[in-house]
Scaffold this active site. Structure first.
Site, PDB file in Angstrom:
ATOM      1  CE  LYS A  42      -3.255   0.072   3.129  1.00  0.00           C
ATOM      2  NZ  LYS A  42      -4.121   0.387   4.306  1.00  0.00           N
ATOM      3  CG  HIS A  89      11.483  -8.310 -13.861  1.00  0.00           C
ATOM      4  ND1 HIS A  89      10.269  -8.478 -13.258  1.00  0.00           N
ATOM      5  CD2 HIS A  89      11.657  -9.365 -14.688  1.00  0.00           C
ATOM      6  CE1 HIS A  89       9.715  -9.582 -13.723  1.00  0.00           C
ATOM      7  NE2 HIS A  89      10.549 -10.144 -14.584  1.00  0.00           N
TER       8      HIS A  89
END
Length: 137
Positions: A42, A89
């Site tokens: 969040k 990534h």
């Protein structure tokens, strides 16, 4: 927390970004996607510039992510600053810098020298001259 941000800045000034996903670590496990452990994130932003005032993560590697992103928050990072960061990534941390909707925030940086839109990185003020080209500032 989100509740504290709402109390401090008012609901009209808060925007919350959320994400929940199975961590890539569990990718090769022969388990159905819905049964794999999840990571939840969040990002709580305040104001027109979307200053990051809260950041929550639960899941694998949360401790390491919080340390780095805590520095960014103390330096005044905005959602646009997060969006401008290159995502590494495959990591769970990349989710914070590609959180949907990505790249749509106002191009406002909390940095003293904006890194947005290809701006040059800040240079240090040198304490001593460098032989062969360095300049004292």
């Amino acid at each position: 927390t989100e509740r504290q941000a709402l109390e401090k800045y008012g609901p009209q000034n808060i925007k919350v970004y959320r994400s929940k996903f199975p961590n890539l670590y569990y990718g090769p496990w022969m388990v159905e996607a819905e049964d794999k452990p999840k990571t939840a994130m969040k990002l709580i932003c305040a104001g027109k510039e979307e200053l990051v005032v809260g950041l929550h993560v639960i899941g694998m590697g949360a401790d390491e992510m919080l340390q780095g992103f805590g520095i960014a928050m103390k330096m005044g990072a905005t959602k646009a600053d997060f969006d401008a960061c290159v995502a590494i990534h495959p990591t769970a941390a990349e989710e914070f810098v590609t959180m949907f909707p990505w790249g749509l925030s106002s191009a406002v940086s909390g940095a003293a020298v904006s890194p947005l839109n290809g701006a040059a990185s800040p240079e240090p003020t040198l304490l001593y001259p460098v032989e062969g080209g360095g300049e004292e500032k």
